[in-house]
Write an enzyme that holds these catalytic residues in place. Structure first.
Site, short mmCIF file in Angstrom:
data_model
loop_
_atom_site.label_atom_id
_atom_site.label_comp_id
_atom_site.label_asym_id
_atom_site.label_seq_id
_atom_site.Cartn_x
_atom_site.Cartn_y
_atom_site.Cartn_z
N SER A 292 0.84 -1.20 0.00
CA SER A 292 0.00 0.00 0.00
C SER A 292 0.87 1.25 0.00
O SER A 292 1.96 1.25 0.60
CB SER A 292 -0.91 0.02 1.23
OG SER A 292 -1.60 1.25 1.33
N TYR B 41 -1.19 -0.89 9.83
CA TYR B 41 -1.37 -1.25 8.42
C TYR B 41 -0.13 -0.87 7.59
O TYR B 41 0.37 -1.68 6.80
CB TYR B 41 -2.61 -0.52 7.89
CG TYR B 41 -2.96 -0.74 6.44
CD1 TYR B 41 -3.51 -1.94 6.02
CD2 TYR B 41 -2.77 0.27 5.51
CE1 TYR B 41 -3.87 -2.13 4.69
CE2 TYR B 41 -3.12 0.09 4.18
CZ TYR B 41 -3.67 -1.11 3.78
OH TYR B 41 -4.01 -1.28 2.46
N LYS C 292 2.35 -3.45 5.64
CA LYS C 292 2.48 -3.35 4.19
C LYS C 292 3.94 -3.13 3.76
O LYS C 292 4.36 -3.60 2.70
CB LYS C 292 1.60 -2.22 3.66
CG LYS C 292 0.11 -2.55 3.71
CD LYS C 292 -0.22 -3.83 2.94
CE LYS C 292 -1.70 -4.01 2.71
NZ LYS C 292 -1.98 -5.30 2.01
#
Length: 310
Positions: free
Chosen positions: A158, A171, A175
């Site tokens: 991401s 997150y 990632k």
């Protein structure tokens, strides 16, 4: 996907696992992979965007859609976040279709929270699904790929990690960990003709639907996201899983509507040396002013991709 399977069969005969394939980006990848001739394992736990609960319906519905269009697919509802579950996903591919040729690590959850308020459970749960899940499934597939001396991994990273975003330390860290995992797989398994690449997708989905909208800028960003449909991510994924991409490995791509980007990877950009070595004072007086102009700005993904998607 069209009502009938496409004439192009770039994945003809291949067995492809797509995790998190019950909805959104994963669903579109599974549909296109099947249209390109792949036999697809549609893996989805069927939980919420936060990873809670389970439901076999999403995976089974995608399988039904594939079969109705003339393709082949099998549903799997094991969790990628569990090592035994990941092994079972790979076993589903082998038992249903007799082998495995590509793995698409797409499954994920979100537990967004500003860092100084994030709980250890919010951190651990997201890292477990994204990073550990990608590792578990990849590791389970690796022995098959090594033995047959072929295989492809497509991992989902991401721009929240590659560039930055607010409230996503868990997150973003997971990632970026996936980027390191992919690069290591590419290096370690190149001798076996196994490839590993990453995609950072821009697409409106169940997960991006949870983006906070508390400011006009955030509302505008969400409206831009809504123009980027999940099906735009599928072609690059299918390409990277196919033999057409046999020379592509260790790379990071971004897809934003009809745009495809090859992303940079960390390399030295400036250097200085002092024959007598460095002190704290000389670092401040000499190194800092020389390097300052080359520092990476504290930007978010939306700042870097500030123009409307094309």
């Amino acid at each position: 996907m069209s009502e009938s399977m496409s004439e192009s069969k770039n994945l003809d005969g291949k067995v492809v696992i797509v995790t998190g394939a019950g909805r959104g980006i994963g669903r579109e990848i599974a549909l296109l992979a099947a249209a390109e001739g792949a036999r697809v394992v549609v893996n989805d736990l069927g939980g919420s965007a936060e990873g809670e609960g389970s439901d076999a319906t999403p995976a089974e519905q995608v399988v039904s859609d594939i079969v109705a269009a003339g393709g082949q697919a099998a549903a799997d509802t094991h969790s990628v976040a569990d090592e035994a579950g990941a092994a079972a996903i790979v076993e589903t591919a082998v038992s249903a279709f007799g082998g495995l040729d590509a793995v698409v690590n797409n499954a994920g959850i979100l537990r967004d929270r500003i860092f100084h308020r994030m709980s250890s459970e919010e951190w651990t749960s997201v890292v477990q699904v994204h990073l550990m899940g990608s590792y578990f499934v990849s590791r389970a597939a690796a022995d098959i790929f090594r033995a047959q001396e072929s295989g492809a991994f497509v991992h989902f990273t991401s721009t929240s990690g590659l560039i930055g975003n607010l409230g996503q330390a868990n997150y973003s860290s997971a990632k970026m960990g996936i980027v390191g995992l992919s690069r290591s797989i590419a290096l370690d398994m190149a001798r076996y003709n196994v490839r590993s690449n990453c995609i950072a997708p821009f697409a409106w989905s169940r997960l991006t639907g949870s983006i906070p909208m508390t400011t006009p800028e955030e509302k505008a960003r969400v409206e831009r996201f809504k123009t980027m449909s999940p099906d735009k991510i599928a072609p690059l994924t299918a390409f990277l899983a196919s033999d057409l991409a046999r020379e592509v490995t260790g790379q990071i791509f971004t897809v934003r509507k009809n745009e495809v980007f090859l992303m940079s990877q960390p390399r030295p950009i400036r250097s200085m040396h002092r024959s007598e070595g460095w002190s704290v004072d000389t670092l401040a007086s000499d190194m800092l002013p020389a390097f300052r102009a080359a520092f990476t700005p504290l930007e978010r993904s939306a700042d870097v991709f500030g123009w409307d998607p094309i």
